[in-house]
Write a protein that holds these residues in place. Structure first.
Motif, short mmCIF file in Angstrom:
data_model
loop_
_atom_site.label_atom_id
_atom_site.label_comp_id
_atom_site.label_asym_id
_atom_site.label_seq_id
_atom_site.Cartn_x
_atom_site.Cartn_y
_atom_site.Cartn_z
N GLN A 1 0.86 -1.17 0.00
CA GLN A 1 0.00 0.00 0.00
C GLN A 1 0.90 1.23 0.00
O GLN A 1 1.47 1.59 1.02
CB GLN A 1 -0.91 0.01 1.23
CG GLN A 1 -2.01 -1.04 1.20
CD GLN A 1 -2.93 -0.94 2.39
OE1 GLN A 1 -2.49 -0.64 3.50
NE2 GLN A 1 -4.21 -1.19 2.17
N GLY A 2 1.05 1.82 -1.18
CA GLY A 2 1.98 2.93 -1.31
C GLY A 2 3.40 2.46 -1.09
O GLY A 2 3.90 1.60 -1.83
N GLU A 3 4.04 2.98 -0.06
CA GLU A 3 5.42 2.62 0.25
C GLU A 3 5.51 1.61 1.39
O GLU A 3 6.61 1.26 1.82
CB GLU A 3 6.23 3.87 0.61
CG GLU A 3 6.34 4.89 -0.51
CD GLU A 3 7.02 4.29 -1.74
OE1 GLU A 3 8.00 3.55 -1.58
OE2 GLU A 3 6.56 4.58 -2.86
N SER A 4 4.38 1.18 1.90
CA SER A 4 4.39 0.26 3.04
C SER A 4 3.90 -1.12 2.62
O SER A 4 3.24 -1.28 1.59
CB SER A 4 3.51 0.81 4.17
OG SER A 4 2.15 0.85 3.77
N TYR A 5 4.22 -2.10 3.47
CA TYR A 5 3.85 -3.49 3.20
C TYR A 5 3.15 -4.07 4.42
O TYR A 5 3.49 -3.72 5.57
CB TYR A 5 5.09 -4.33 2.87
CG TYR A 5 5.81 -3.86 1.63
CD1 TYR A 5 5.45 -4.34 0.38
CD2 TYR A 5 6.85 -2.93 1.72
CE1 TYR A 5 6.11 -3.91 -0.77
CE2 TYR A 5 7.51 -2.50 0.58
CZ TYR A 5 7.14 -2.99 -0.66
OH TYR A 5 7.78 -2.55 -1.79
N GLN A 6 2.19 -4.94 4.16
CA GLN A 6 1.44 -5.57 5.24
C GLN A 6 1.31 -7.06 5.00
O GLN A 6 1.26 -7.51 3.84
CB GLN A 6 0.04 -4.96 5.36
CG GLN A 6 0.01 -3.53 5.86
CD GLN A 6 -1.42 -3.03 6.01
OE1 GLN A 6 -2.33 -3.50 5.34
NE2 GLN A 6 -1.60 -2.07 6.92
N LEU A 7 1.24 -7.78 6.10
CA LEU A 7 0.98 -9.21 6.03
C LEU A 7 -0.53 -9.43 5.99
O LEU A 7 -1.25 -8.98 6.90
CB LEU A 7 1.60 -9.91 7.24
CG LEU A 7 1.56 -11.44 7.27
CD1 LEU A 7 2.37 -12.04 6.13
CD2 LEU A 7 2.09 -11.96 8.62
N ASP A 8 -1.03 -10.04 4.92
CA ASP A 8 -2.46 -10.30 4.75
C ASP A 8 -3.27 -9.00 4.74
O ASP A 8 -4.42 -8.98 5.20
CB ASP A 8 -2.99 -11.24 5.84
CG ASP A 8 -2.42 -12.64 5.73
OD1 ASP A 8 -2.08 -13.05 4.61
OD2 ASP A 8 -2.31 -13.31 6.77
N GLY A 9 -2.71 -7.93 4.20
CA GLY A 9 -3.43 -6.67 4.14
C GLY A 9 -4.13 -6.48 2.81
O GLY A 9 -4.28 -7.40 2.02
N ASP A 10 -4.60 -5.26 2.58
CA ASP A 10 -5.24 -4.90 1.32
C ASP A 10 -4.20 -4.27 0.39
O ASP A 10 -3.17 -3.78 0.82
CB ASP A 10 -6.38 -3.90 1.56
CG ASP A 10 -7.49 -4.49 2.43
OD1 ASP A 10 -7.74 -5.70 2.25
OD2 ASP A 10 -8.05 -3.75 3.25
#
Length: 498
Positions: free
Chosen positions: A89-98
């Motif tokens: 998401q943009g410049e960030s990363y998530q585990l199991d995110g959108d």
């Protein structure tokens, strides 16, 4: 921070995990990155493309993550917990995110590297009984896997052996012995031709199945004190859709490489008790040779990436494996050992002492009786006819084993003279020398041992004090001149006489 793709850098930060994660570590192989975080591990596949695997695209990594999860949950559901995706998401990363999915990973139960069985063995903290559990689980795993009658397993085996020996040939003179490699090449050519009919029969009989494919001590770990297989091959069915005997050969060979043939023979003996696959033993020397050359080839490939002393050490390891492969091609005189005595005399303990010394396969009457019981549902487990069937099955398995070139240790009471006569006839027809040991133990000790065994409740034998009383009513001490009497089961009688 170690060099990893941008979307993996957040995994060095505890904030990305949905659970406590202190002291995060990252380990890597040539095909994966693994983050150790709290009680869990997250395994990512590297975007690589080798001759034997292809993880280069996102879709392929998704497919093989899913396949690794499915295949390994068959044998280790306690280790393989689930599959997750990483989103941007943009410049960030998530585990199991959108957001945009950029990668996939497996979530696994974390275990200590010190609990890997190779580490346990190297550190002298190894329970040999783990081999019994592994044999049971491996046999069950093989039985549950569907037979494959389509794959050309013979051509694949020939090709893999050729590649292993080709890797060795490139290092002759720089660490490997020319005569050794030439002898291995001749053995492979001769055995593959001789065993072609049996290799074909193995497939038609349903022994080619999707197996673990990489079954060695480093791919077994303790979970809550129980040995669990993990990391079976998911990336290429050519390496895992194989003869079940080839699968078990890897672990046997690895025990040999660690200087513990007793563990390998114990594993093999117990596996055969569960599977009944004694007919596959004729192929075992070929598969042991093959598995040793696999490890030798891997060591050669690693040496090619190194220089100086590290390269020399890696080539030395390769040389050891190819010498082990050569040792696997040798044949020794098969012998038949038999251990008799009343219940509680310690026959099985003595057999365990002998299996490594003699490199012999143990065949127990108790295990044989329970394996064949399903074929005789109308018979009493300890009735007279079942007794006859059990001894017949034991002797048939012993003959098959001896004909395959292996020594045997039979573990049974042999109370009845006709069972000892049948045993003598077996050795006379096979030309294998007979060594019959009779444990002549005092009755009070027999009763004590049976009571201890019942309290421990970890022995395959169901014989209780009532069974012992029945045995004593008809017991006559063997009078055959070829019977050697022992008063203790603490020392294998041939261990100091060679």
């Amino acid at each position: 921070m170690e060099s990893v793709p941008n979307h993996l850098k957040p995994f060095f930060d505890p904030a990305i995990y949905p659970h406590p994660a202190e002291q995060i570590e990252m380990i890597q192989t040539h095909i994966s990155w693994v983050f150790l975080a709290g009680e869990y591990a997250y395994k990512f596949k590297k975007p690589v493309n080798f001759s034997f695997l292809d993880f280069s695209s996102l879709e392929k990594r998704k497919y093989f993550c899913k396949r690794e999860l499915e295949l390994n949950r068959r044998i280790s559901p306690a280790i393989y917990l689930g599959m997750h995706h990483i989103c941007r998401q943009g410049e960030s990363y998530q585990l199991d995110g959108d957001g945009e999915v950029v990668d996939y990973c497996l979530k696994m139960h974390r275990f200590s590297q010190s609990d890997l069985l190779n580490e346990r063995l190297n550190n002298g903290n190894f329970d040999a009984a783990w081999m019994d559990a592994l044999a049971c689980d491996t046999a069950g795993f093989h039985h549950s896997s569907a037979a494959n009658r389509e794959i050309d397993h013979i051509a694949l085996l020939q090709n893999h052996i050729a590649l292993n020996l080709d890797a060795a040939s490139r290092h002759i003179g720089t660490g490997l012995n020319r005569q050794t490699i030439q002898s291995l090449t001749q053995f492979a050519r001769r055995e593959l031709a001789t065993l072609q009919p049996l290799l074909e029969a193995r497939q038609s009989d349903g022994h080619i199945r999707h197996c673990h494919g990489d079954l060695h001590l480093k791919n077994i770990t303790l979970i809550d004190g129980y040995p669990r297989l993990f990391d079976c091959i998911e990336f290429n069915d050519d390496f895992s859709t194989i003869d079940t005997m080839s699968d078990v050969a890897f672990l046997i060979m690895d025990c040999d490489a660690h200087g513990r043939p007793d563990l390998g023979m114990r594993f093999l003996s117990r596996y055969l008790e569960f599977s009944g696959d004694y007919s596959g033993l004729k192929l075992l020397p070929l598969y042991l040779f093959y598995r040793a050359t696999v490890r030798g080839k891997v060591a050669c490939l690693l040496a090619d990436e190194l220089e100086g002393e590290k390269r020399s050490l890696q080539l030395s390891e390769a040389a050891d494996y190819f010498e082990l492969a050569l040792a696997c091609t040798g044949r020794e005189q098969s012998s038949l050992f038999a251990i008799g005595g009343l219940s509680g005399s310690g026959k099985s303990h003595l057999a365990l002492l002998g299996c490594g010394v003699e490199r012999a396969i143990m065949i127990r009457s108790d295990a044989t009786r329970k394996r064949i019981a399903a074929n005789h549902p109308d018979l009493e487990l300890y009735g007279n006819q079942m007794h006859i069937n059990t001894y017949n099955a034991m002797f048939a398995a012993a003959k098959t084993t001896i004909d395959a070139g292996f020594s045997v240790i039979l573990d049974a009471t042999f109370i009845h003279p006709d069972s000892r006569l049948h045993l003598k006839q077996l050795t006379d027809s096979s030309a294998a020398p007979l060594h019959f040991f009779w444990l002549d133990i005092e009755e009070t000790i027999l009763r004590e041992q049976i009571k201890k065994r019942q309290i421990a409740a970890n022995d395959i034998s169901d014989a209780d004090l009532h069974v012992l009383d029945l045995q004593l009513e008809e017991y006559r001490k063997p009078a055959e001149t070829w019977v050697q009497f022992l008063t203790s089961n603490s020392i294998w009688p041939r261990s100091h006489s060679r």
